[in-house]
Design a protein around this motif. Structure first.
Motif, short mmCIF file in Angstrom:
data_model
loop_
_atom_site.label_atom_id
_atom_site.label_comp_id
_atom_site.label_asym_id
_atom_site.label_seq_id
_atom_site.Cartn_x
_atom_site.Cartn_y
_atom_site.Cartn_z
N CYS A 46 -4.75 48.84 -43.29
CA CYS A 46 -4.74 47.79 -42.29
C CYS A 46 -4.02 46.59 -42.89
CB CYS A 46 -6.16 47.39 -41.88
SG CYS A 46 -7.14 46.64 -43.19
N ALA A 47 -3.54 45.72 -42.05
CA ALA A 47 -2.87 44.51 -42.52
C ALA A 47 -3.09 43.41 -41.51
CB ALA A 47 -1.37 44.76 -42.72
N VAL A 48 -2.96 42.19 -42.00
CA VAL A 48 -3.11 41.00 -41.17
C VAL A 48 -1.90 40.12 -41.42
CG1 VAL A 48 -4.52 38.96 -40.72
CG2 VAL A 48 -5.62 41.14 -41.28
N LEU A 49 -1.32 39.61 -40.35
CA LEU A 49 -0.15 38.75 -40.51
C LEU A 49 -0.58 37.31 -40.68
CD1 LEU A 49 3.01 39.03 -40.40
CD2 LEU A 49 2.83 38.11 -38.08
N ARG A 50 -0.17 36.73 -41.79
CA ARG A 50 -0.47 35.31 -42.03
C ARG A 50 0.50 34.48 -41.21
NH1 ARG A 50 -0.24 33.52 -48.14
NH2 ARG A 50 -2.33 34.37 -48.20
N ASP A 51 -0.01 33.69 -40.30
CA ASP A 51 0.84 32.95 -39.37
C ASP A 51 1.73 31.91 -40.05
OD1 ASP A 51 -0.70 32.63 -36.07
OD2 ASP A 51 0.34 34.25 -37.09
N SER A 52 1.29 31.40 -41.19
CA SER A 52 2.02 30.30 -41.82
C SER A 52 3.37 30.75 -42.36
CB SER A 52 1.19 29.70 -42.94
OG SER A 52 0.88 30.68 -43.91
N ASN A 53 3.46 32.00 -42.81
CA ASN A 53 4.72 32.46 -43.39
C ASN A 53 5.06 33.90 -42.98
OD1 ASN A 53 2.91 33.94 -44.86
ND2 ASN A 53 3.44 33.09 -46.85
N TYR A 54 4.31 34.45 -42.02
CA TYR A 54 4.55 35.81 -41.52
C TYR A 54 4.47 36.86 -42.62
CZ TYR A 54 5.91 33.03 -37.56
OH TYR A 54 5.92 32.13 -36.54
N GLN A 55 3.69 36.59 -43.65
CA GLN A 55 3.47 37.56 -44.71
C GLN A 55 2.33 38.48 -44.32
OE1 GLN A 55 2.57 35.69 -48.45
NE2 GLN A 55 1.40 37.45 -49.16
N LEU A 56 2.52 39.79 -44.52
CA LEU A 56 1.45 40.73 -44.27
C LEU A 56 0.50 40.76 -45.46
CD1 LEU A 56 3.13 43.88 -42.65
CD2 LEU A 56 1.51 42.32 -41.58
N ILE A 57 -0.77 40.60 -45.18
CA ILE A 57 -1.82 40.75 -46.19
C ILE A 57 -2.47 42.10 -45.94
CG2 ILE A 57 -3.85 39.74 -47.26
CD1 ILE A 57 -1.37 37.94 -47.31
N TRP A 58 -2.51 42.94 -46.97
CA TRP A 58 -2.91 44.34 -46.80
C TRP A 58 -4.33 44.59 -47.27
CZ3 TRP A 58 0.73 48.29 -45.34
CH2 TRP A 58 2.03 47.80 -45.09
N GLY A 59 -4.99 45.52 -46.59
CA GLY A 59 -6.22 46.07 -47.11
C GLY A 59 -5.91 47.01 -48.27
N ALA A 60 -6.95 47.48 -48.92
CA ALA A 60 -6.78 48.32 -50.11
C ALA A 60 -6.48 49.77 -49.78
CB ALA A 60 -8.03 48.23 -50.99
N GLY A 61 -6.60 50.14 -48.51
CA GLY A 61 -6.26 51.50 -48.11
C GLY A 61 -7.47 52.41 -48.01
N THR A 62 -7.37 53.39 -47.11
CA THR A 62 -8.40 54.42 -46.94
C THR A 62 -7.72 55.78 -47.03
OG1 THR A 62 -9.80 53.06 -45.52
CG2 THR A 62 -10.05 55.48 -45.36
N LYS A 63 -8.18 56.58 -47.96
CA LYS A 63 -7.65 57.94 -48.06
C LYS A 63 -8.42 58.82 -47.09
CE LYS A 63 -6.58 61.65 -51.30
NZ LYS A 63 -6.62 62.11 -52.71
N LEU A 64 -7.74 59.30 -46.08
CA LEU A 64 -8.37 60.16 -45.07
C LEU A 64 -8.07 61.61 -45.39
CD1 LEU A 64 -9.90 60.52 -42.39
CD2 LEU A 64 -7.70 60.29 -41.21
N ILE A 65 -9.14 62.38 -45.51
CA ILE A 65 -9.02 63.81 -45.81
C ILE A 65 -9.56 64.58 -44.62
CG2 ILE A 65 -9.75 65.67 -47.35
CD1 ILE A 65 -10.23 63.38 -49.47
N ILE A 66 -8.75 65.47 -44.07
CA ILE A 66 -9.18 66.29 -42.95
C ILE A 66 -9.50 67.68 -43.48
CG2 ILE A 66 -8.64 67.16 -40.64
CD1 ILE A 66 -8.76 64.06 -40.89
N LYS A 67 -10.74 68.07 -43.37
CA LYS A 67 -11.18 69.38 -43.87
C LYS A 67 -10.98 70.45 -42.81
CE LYS A 67 -15.24 67.69 -44.68
NZ LYS A 67 -16.67 67.56 -45.08
N PRO A 68 -10.36 71.56 -43.18
CA PRO A 68 -10.13 72.62 -42.17
C PRO A 68 -11.42 73.33 -41.79
CG PRO A 68 -9.37 73.33 -44.32
CD PRO A 68 -9.80 71.90 -44.49
#
Lengths: 112, 113
Positions: free
Chosen positions: A90-112
Motif C-alpha cells: 500500500c502507499a499514501v501520497l504526501r500532498d506536500s511533494n507528491y512523494q509516495l510513502i510505502w507500507g512494508a509490504g504483505t507477502k500473499l501466498i495462495i495455497k492450492p
C-alpha cells in the motif's frame, strides 16, 4: 511526517478464499491511496487506487475500501488464484511533494 | 512499449567505481521519480523532478548520488565511489503533474562487489 503501517506481513490463504490486507496512515491531509503488486524480481504494478472522495472502489476481484476518519484503507481480493501470489504494497501520497510513502509490504501466498 | 524504461537492467561493479543509470519516462509525463528498493522492503524515495527541475532530494541521497533530467525527458542517476551498501534495485517512476498515478519502470539491479 507521514507514516504508513501495513498488516499482515505474510498472508497465506487457500485458493478460492478471500484475502484482506490493511494499512493505516498518519497524515489526515493525504488524499490518494494506491495499491501495488510486485512479483519477485519485477517492477511494482498498480492494481487499484482510491482517492479520498470515495469510500470504496472495485475492479473485478479486487476492491479497496477507505475510512478517512479512522485513517485506514484495505485491499480485498476475492476468489484468489495462484497468480495472485506476490508481495502487495500500500502507499499514501504526501500532498506536500507528491512523494509516495510505502507500507512494508504483505507477502500473499495462495495455497492450492 | 510506451511504458517507463530503464537501462541497464543489471549492473555489477566493483567497490569504488562510478555507475550511471538511465530512465526514460512515459512521454507525456512531466514528473519523474527515483526510488531504491532492497530485498523484502518497500521502495524508498530518493528524488523527483518536475520537468527538468529537481524539486526534492531525500536524506538517503548522499553526496555520492546525483540525478539529472537535462531536457525534462529522460533522467540519469549517477552513483560515485560505489559502496557495497549501494547494492539494491533502483526504480524509476513517472506521472503527470500533481497527484497523478506513478508508473514504474523495470528497475536497474545494482550489485557492488
Amino acid at each position: 511526517g507521514e507514516n504508513v503501517e501495513q498488516h499482515p506481513s505474510t498472508l497465506s490463504v487457500q485458493e478460492g478464499d478471500s484475502a484482506v490486507i490493511k494499512c493505516t496512515y498518519s497524515d489526515s491531509a493525504s488524499n490518494y491511496f494506491p495499491w501495488y503488486k510486485q512479483e519477485l524480481g519485477k517492477r511494482p504494478q498498480l492494481i487499484i487506487d482510491i482517492r479520498s472522495n470515495v469510500g470504496e472502489k472495485k475492479d473485478q476481484r479486487i476492491a479497496v475500501t477507505l475510512n478517512k476518519t479512522a485513517k485506514h484503507f484495505s485491499l480485498h481480493i476475492t476468489e484468489t488464484q495462484p497468480e495472485d501470489s506476490a508481495v502487495y504494497f500500500c502507499a499514501v501520497l504526501r500532498d506536500s511533494n507528491y512523494q509516495l510513502i510505502w507500507g512494508a509490504g504483505t507477502k500473499l501466498i495462495i495455497k492450492p | 512499449d510506451t511504458g517507463v524504461s530503464q537501462n541497464p537492467r543489471h549492473k555489477i561493479t566493483k567497490r569504488g567505481q562510478n555507475v550511471t543509470f538511465r530512465c526514460d519516462p512515459i512521454s507525456e509525463h512531466n514528473r519523474l521519480y527515483w526510488y531504491r528498493q532492497t530485498l523484502g522492503q518497500g521502495p524508498e524515495f530518493l528524488t523527483y523532478f518536475q520537468n527538468e527541475a529537481q524539486l526534492e532530494k531525500s536524506r538517503l541521497l548522499s553526496d555520492r548520488f546525483s540525478a539529472e533530467r537535462p531536457k525534462g525527458s529522460f533522467s540519469t542517476l549517477e552513483i560515485q565511489r560505489t559502496e557495497q551498501g549501494d547494492s539494491a534495485m533502483y526504480l524509476c517512476a513517472s506521472s503527470l503533474a500533481g497527484g497523478g498515478t506513478q508508473y514504474f519502470g523495470p528497475g536497474t539491479r545494482l550489485t557492488v562487489l
